[in-house]
Design an enzyme around this catalytic site. Sequence first.
Site, PDB file in Angstrom:
ATOM      1  N   ASP A   7      45.763 -27.339 -26.707  1.00 25.35           N
ATOM      2  CA  ASP A   7      45.855 -28.257 -27.639  1.00 25.35           C
ATOM      3  C   ASP A   7      47.832 -28.000 -27.274  1.00 25.35           C
ATOM      4  O   ASP A   7      48.187 -27.178 -27.910  1.00 25.35           O
ATOM      5  CB  ASP A   7      46.430 -27.446 -29.276  1.00 25.35           C
ATOM      6  CG  ASP A   7      46.313 -28.759 -30.250  1.00 25.35           C
ATOM      7  OD1 ASP A   7      44.682 -29.023 -30.971  1.00 25.35           O
ATOM      8  OD2 ASP A   7      46.989 -29.488 -30.347  1.00 25.35           O
TER       9      ASP A   7
ATOM     10  N   ASN B  60      35.511 -29.756 -36.478  1.00 22.37           N
ATOM     11  CA  ASN B  60      36.264 -30.829 -37.340  1.00 22.37           C
ATOM     12  C   ASN B  60      34.576 -32.589 -36.882  1.00 22.37           C
ATOM     13  O   ASN B  60      34.745 -32.844 -36.178  1.00 22.37           O
ATOM     14  CB  ASN B  60      37.548 -31.689 -37.103  1.00 22.37           C
ATOM     15  CG  ASN B  60      38.372 -29.946 -37.904  1.00 22.37           C
ATOM     16  OD1 ASN B  60      37.756 -29.571 -38.838  1.00 22.37           O
ATOM     17  ND2 ASN B  60      39.478 -30.812 -37.481  1.00 22.37           N
TER      18      ASN B  60
ATOM     19  N   GLN C 170      38.925 -35.009 -38.778  1.00 19.32           N
ATOM     20  CA  GLN C 170      38.590 -35.230 -36.888  1.00 19.32           C
ATOM     21  C   GLN C 170      39.954 -36.700 -36.834  1.00 19.32           C
ATOM     22  O   GLN C 170      39.709 -37.213 -37.956  1.00 19.32           O
ATOM     23  CB  GLN C 170      37.470 -35.644 -37.283  1.00 19.32           C
ATOM     24  CG  GLN C 170      37.206 -36.040 -35.785  1.00 19.32           C
ATOM     25  CD  GLN C 170      35.662 -36.206 -35.758  1.00 19.32           C
ATOM     26  OE1 GLN C 170      35.342 -36.205 -35.428  1.00 19.32           O
ATOM     27  NE2 GLN C 170      35.585 -35.995 -33.462  1.00 19.32           N
TER      28      GLN C 170
ATOM     29  N   HIS D 101      35.631 -32.368 -29.866  1.00 11.28           N
ATOM     30  CA  HIS D 101      35.883 -31.042 -29.510  1.00 11.28           C
ATOM     31  C   HIS D 101      35.871 -29.739 -30.350  1.00 11.28           C
ATOM     32  O   HIS D 101      35.841 -29.698 -31.020  1.00 11.28           O
ATOM     33  CB  HIS D 101      36.943 -31.897 -28.987  1.00 11.28           C
ATOM     34  CG  HIS D 101      38.273 -31.294 -30.157  1.00 11.28           C
ATOM     35  ND1 HIS D 101      37.661 -33.449 -30.701  1.00 11.28           N
ATOM     36  CD2 HIS D 101      39.081 -31.377 -31.446  1.00 11.28           C
ATOM     37  CE1 HIS D 101      38.763 -33.271 -32.204  1.00 11.28           C
ATOM     38  NE2 HIS D 101      39.107 -32.514 -31.978  1.00 11.28           N
TER      39      HIS D 101
ATOM     40  N   HIS E  68      37.403 -26.263 -31.384  1.00 12.84           N
ATOM     41  CA  HIS E  68      39.291 -26.134 -31.541  1.00 12.84           C
ATOM     42  C   HIS E  68      39.035 -24.053 -31.338  1.00 12.84           C
ATOM     43  O   HIS E  68      38.110 -23.567 -32.015  1.00 12.84           O
ATOM     44  CB  HIS E  68      39.813 -25.865 -33.070  1.00 12.84           C
ATOM     45  CG  HIS E  68      40.128 -27.017 -33.175  1.00 12.84           C
ATOM     46  ND1 HIS E  68      41.553 -27.587 -32.911  1.00 12.84           N
ATOM     47  CD2 HIS E  68      39.674 -27.905 -33.716  1.00 12.84           C
ATOM     48  CE1 HIS E  68      41.752 -28.470 -33.622  1.00 12.84           C
ATOM     49  NE2 HIS E  68      40.227 -29.333 -33.757  1.00 12.84           N
TER      50      HIS E  68
HETATM   51  P1  AMP Z   1      40.636 -33.135 -35.069  1.00 14.94           P
HETATM   52  O1  AMP Z   1      41.803 -32.802 -35.799  1.00 14.94           O
HETATM   53  O2  AMP Z   1      39.423 -31.571 -35.088  1.00 14.94           O
HETATM   54  O3  AMP Z   1      40.707 -34.493 -34.400  1.00 14.94           O
HETATM   55  O4  AMP Z   1      41.874 -31.815 -33.907  1.00 14.94           O
HETATM   56  C1  AMP Z   1      42.346 -33.154 -32.871  1.00 14.94           C
HETATM   57  C2  AMP Z   1      43.603 -31.742 -31.889  1.00 14.94           C
HETATM   58  O5  AMP Z   1      43.747 -32.568 -30.638  1.00 14.94           O
HETATM   59  C3  AMP Z   1      44.344 -31.378 -32.881  1.00 14.94           C
HETATM   60  O6  AMP Z   1      45.254 -30.716 -33.054  1.00 14.94           O
HETATM   61  C4  AMP Z   1      45.681 -32.200 -31.780  1.00 14.94           C
HETATM   62  O7  AMP Z   1      47.036 -31.498 -31.763  1.00 14.94           O
HETATM   63  C5  AMP Z   1      44.931 -32.241 -30.586  1.00 14.94           C
HETATM   64  N1  AMP Z   1      45.490 -33.301 -29.466  1.00 14.94           N
HETATM   65  C6  AMP Z   1      45.612 -34.896 -29.237  1.00 14.94           C
HETATM   66  N2  AMP Z   1      46.101 -35.638 -28.206  1.00 14.94           N
HETATM   67  C7  AMP Z   1      46.737 -34.418 -27.722  1.00 14.94           C
HETATM   68  C8  AMP Z   1      46.520 -33.898 -25.665  1.00 14.94           C
HETATM   69  N3  AMP Z   1      47.191 -35.363 -25.643  1.00 14.94           N
HETATM   70  N4  AMP Z   1      46.453 -32.974 -25.490  1.00 14.94           N
HETATM   71  C9  AMP Z   1      46.056 -31.743 -25.950  1.00 14.94           C
HETATM   72  N5  AMP Z   1      45.601 -31.959 -27.657  1.00 14.94           N
HETATM   73  C10 AMP Z   1      45.527 -33.147 -28.528  1.00 14.94           C
END
Ligand code: AMP
Length: 135
Positions: A31, A87, A94, A100, A102
């Site tokens: 992440d 999420n 989300q 995805h 975590h």
């Molecule tokens: P969520 O809030 O569960 O949708 O999580 C989205 C996650 O994706 C967050 O922890 C962000 O930091 C991560 N994220 C968003 N864009 C990228 C990216 N380009 N590369 C890696 N992680 C990302």
Amino acid sequence: MDHNCIFCKIANGEIPAKTLYEDEEFRVILDLAPATKGHALILPKSHYKNLYELPDETAAKVMKLAKKMATTMTEKLGCDGFNIVQNNNEVAGQTVFHFHMHLIPRYENDNQRISWNPLEMTQDELEAVKKQITE
Ligand code: AMP
Ligand code: ZN
């Protein structure tokens, strides 16, 4: 693959990311705004918006991969515990609408929390919820 989806592009190698693991169906990446050192995401290479859309077979594989990654990462990072977080929909936090999971290594004194405010519920209220879900 959804060409407007950033996780589709990352999962399929069109946008670079720090890849920890890859097979035919999944890519596991770091992440870029981690909660802790090693915070990673399991991304299916196919586009599913959320858990509701995930095929059962893929869901089973995700959990198996989460276990494998958590085991290796705990060994290599020397973390003290692990959170698995997933999420679904905006109300649940989300922000990227490609399924995805975590993987969050936890360390003593890492100053992070994954928490909620516990509600007070009577046995009757719990019973009503149980009925709502199961009947
Ligand atoms: P969520 O809030 O569960 O949708 O999580 C989205 C996650 O994706 C967050 O922890 C962000 O930091 C991560 N994220 C968003 N864009 C990228 C990216 N380009 N590369 C890696 N992680 C990302
Ligand atoms: Zn996608």
